[in-house]
Design an enzyme around this catalytic site. Structure first.
Site, PDB file in Angstrom:
ATOM      1  CD  GLN A 145      20.103  -3.150   4.188  1.00  0.00           C
ATOM      2  OE1 GLN A 145      21.230  -3.241   4.657  1.00  0.00           O
ATOM      3  NE2 GLN A 145      19.053  -2.854   4.930  1.00  0.00           N
ATOM      4  N   GLY A 183      20.174   0.708   8.142  1.00  0.00           N
ATOM      5  CA  GLY A 183      21.107   0.062   7.224  1.00  0.00           C
ATOM      6  C   GLY A 183      20.720   0.331   5.778  1.00  0.00           C
ATOM      7  CE  LYS A 185      12.377  -0.290   8.576  1.00  0.00           C
ATOM      8  NZ  LYS A 185      13.842  -0.313   8.529  1.00  0.00           N
ATOM      9  CB  SER A 186      12.044  -1.931   1.586  1.00  0.00           C
ATOM     10  OG  SER A 186      12.617  -2.710   2.593  1.00  0.00           O
ATOM     11  CG  ASP A 190      13.541  -7.136   7.923  1.00  0.00           C
ATOM     12  OD1 ASP A 190      14.704  -7.469   8.229  1.00  0.00           O
ATOM     13  OD2 ASP A 190      13.294  -6.227   7.109  1.00  0.00           O
ATOM     14  NE  ARG A 226      14.926  -0.921  -2.460  1.00  0.00           N
ATOM     15  CZ  ARG A 226      15.272  -1.429  -1.256  1.00  0.00           C
ATOM     16  NH1 ARG A 226      14.753  -0.934  -0.148  1.00  0.00           N
ATOM     17  NH2 ARG A 226      16.149  -2.410  -1.163  1.00  0.00           N
ATOM     18  CE  LYS A 238      19.112  -8.464   8.320  1.00  0.00           C
ATOM     19  NZ  LYS A 238      19.194  -7.709   7.079  1.00  0.00           N
ATOM     20  NE  ARG A 280      16.193  -7.463  14.103  1.00  0.00           N
ATOM     21  CZ  ARG A 280      15.787  -6.797  13.034  1.00  0.00           C
ATOM     22  NH1 ARG A 280      15.612  -7.418  11.886  1.00  0.00           N
ATOM     23  NH2 ARG A 280      15.536  -5.504  13.105  1.00  0.00           N
TER      24      ARG A 280
HETATM   25  C1  S3P Z   1      16.193  -4.245   3.295  1.00  0.00           C
HETATM   26  C2  S3P Z   1      16.815  -5.436   3.117  1.00  0.00           C
HETATM   27  C3  S3P Z   1      17.074  -6.391   4.195  1.00  0.00           C
HETATM   28  C4  S3P Z   1      16.192  -6.116   5.415  1.00  0.00           C
HETATM   29  C5  S3P Z   1      16.155  -4.671   5.750  1.00  0.00           C
HETATM   30  C6  S3P Z   1      15.633  -3.847   4.594  1.00  0.00           C
HETATM   31  C7  S3P Z   1      16.042  -3.343   2.140  1.00  0.00           C
HETATM   32  O1  S3P Z   1      18.426  -6.294   4.566  1.00  0.00           O
HETATM   33  O2  S3P Z   1      16.648  -6.862   6.525  1.00  0.00           O
HETATM   34  O3  S3P Z   1      15.325  -4.437   6.884  1.00  0.00           O
HETATM   35  O4  S3P Z   1      15.262  -2.378   2.231  1.00  0.00           O
HETATM   36  O5  S3P Z   1      16.704  -3.591   1.129  1.00  0.00           O
HETATM   37  P1  S3P Z   1      19.547  -7.132   3.768  1.00  0.00           P
HETATM   38  O6  S3P Z   1      19.229  -7.014   2.357  1.00  0.00           O
HETATM   39  O7  S3P Z   1      20.877  -6.551   4.087  1.00  0.00           O
HETATM   40  O8  S3P Z   1      19.398  -8.533   4.298  1.00  0.00           O
END
Ligand code: S3P
Length: 441
Positions: free
Chosen positions: A172, A98, A26-27, A323, A31, A350, A354
């Protein structure tokens, strides 16, 4: 008319076995969608995660002017806006994500655009001051609600570089500053308190951006007024370790299970769940692979089930498994002895709180658990009860509870499971593929 809340009833006692490949990370998908969307020329992305969160990011890039084509086999082609995004005429909805909202805010801050970003009730309750502060220091204006949340309005353009020590360990926030830094005048420096996931840095390096990493310090040379010259790429996204983690944990926790997960992302800043399960006594083998346009480490993970014992998680390990912590709580409920999760107060902001959500649900199922401000203490192994648990609209809570439900002696109903679409649309099919069985819609 309100649509009925979807639920599934999970049958206990499954043997978790076989082989599977989980959907894309997903991350990384977020991007590549953003950078492919802002680049010049075409990008082709194999293995893109077509979940609600990432589709919302693709839709956002479309609104900014990118041409996006999603083929039936799941690959995505993007013709980027060549560093010239349009101002959206209506609020851009990032749904539950987020990552979508925070990274896009950083990216758009560098352009002379005005954009309103919004999302669902969960996203609109999450803290956005953490990105507003550095982005405003760089010269953008970010309007938030009085509570410091979205909907937010970005007034971007003419940024200057800053040196920013992250007050929270957040990939993030780091990524928002780096993406804004692409357009800033001068060298943007970000210092992390501890290592967080580095997908943004890896992708920027892959795109030829001048970026240096020295321990916890990242330096990025902005293009200033010259305009950003990045060309699209041809990428393959490996499977998401955070999705694989559900099956790895389920397989690890019972003798007789044997599961292989293929082509899963093995970025060392994401694999702490494997270390934690090993500490708990799990038998996990990792085989690294190479090649195939995958710009991140990936490979196969083989798990053989065994009895688990309690452990402690905290400190630097937390961002690496942020996560997966709901799943660590599940593994802890199945393990002999005490497990302590500490230094994880970030879990409270989150998709849901959680800590509270997991503690409430674990208690419903008869688990001995103590809530702490920054985590929890779980004493196992639990004699699990049947009953109904609730996701509170949080996909990872829903999936973690489903895994726990496989280990009881009575059926468990998991309520409010539509949220799983945000990250793992194929979750129920994959559950059946590895041997689980569920009823209901
Ligand atoms: C993510 C970073 C994490 C993670 C989120 C995805 C990302 O959040 O919990 O599910 O893709 O950069 P944080 O960096 O705010 O902890």
């Amino acid at each position: 008319m309100m649509s009925p809340i979807e639920s599934r009833t999970v049958h206990p006692g499954a043997t978790i076995s076989g082989e599977l490949q989980v959907p894309g990370d997903k991350s990384i998908s977020h991007r590549v969608a953003m950078l492919g969307g802002i680049a010049s020329g075409e990008s082709s992305i194999g293995g893109f995660l077509a979940s609600e969160d990432c589709l919302n990011t693709l839709r956002a890039m479309r609104v900014l002017g990118a041409e996006v084509d999603i083929s039936e086999n799941g690959s995505v082609n993007i013709r980027g806006v060549a560093d010239n995004p349009s101002s959206p005429s209506a609020p851009v909805n990032l749904g539950n994500s987020g990552t979508g909202m925070r990274l896009l805010t950083g990216l758009l801050s560098g352009y002379a655009v005005t954009a309103e970003l919004t999302g669902d009730a969960s996203l609109c309750s999450r803290p956005m001051g953490r990105i507003r502060d550095p982005l405003q220091q760089m010269g953008a204006r970010i309007d938030l609600t009085r509570d410091g949340t979205a909907p937010l309005i970005i007034h971007g353009g003419s940024l200057h570089a800053i040196s920013y020590a992250l007050p929270v360990a957040s990939a993030q926030v780091k990524s928002a500053v780096l993406l804004a830094g692409l357009h800033a005048k001068g060298e943007t420096v970000v210092v992390e308190p501890v290592e967080t996931r580095d997908h943004t840095e890896r992708l920027l390096l892959n795109l030829g951006v001048e970026l240096e990493i020295d321990g916890l310090t990242i330096r990025l040379k902005g293009c200033g007024e010259d305009g950003l010259r990045i060309n699209g790429g041809d990428w393959f996204v490996p499977g998401d370790i955070s999705s694989a983690a559900f099956w790895i944990t389920a397989a690890a926790a019972r003798e007789g299970n044997k599961l292989v997960v293929r082509n899963v992302g093995l970025n060392p800043r994401r694999t702490a769940i494997i270390d934690v399960l090993r500490r708990m006594g799990a038998d996990i083998e990792v085989l690294a692979r190479e090649g195939g346009n995958v710009f991140e480490p990936y490979g196969d993970v083989t798990v053989r089930g065994s009895a688990l014992r309690g452990t402690e998680v905290g400190g630097k390990e937390i961002p690496n498994l942020i996560d997966e912590l709901p799943l660590v709580a599940v593994a802890a409920a199945l393990a002999e002895g005490e497990t302590v999760i500490r230094d994880a107060a970030e879990l409270r902001v989150k998709e849901s709180d959680r800590i509270t959500c997991m503690v409430k649900n674990l208690r419903v199922l008869g688990v001995d658990v103590e809530e702490r401000p920054d985590g929890m203490v779980v004493r196992g192994p639990a004699r699990l009860l049947g009953g109904s648990v609730r996701s509170f609209g949080d996909h990872r809570v829903a999936m973690a509870l489903t895994v726990l439900a496989l280990f009881g002696s009575e059926k468990v109903r998991v309520e409010d499971v539509e949220c799983i679409q945000t990250s793992y649309p194929r979750f129920w099919t994959d559950l059946e593929r590895v041997g689980g069985s569920v009823e209901g819609r």
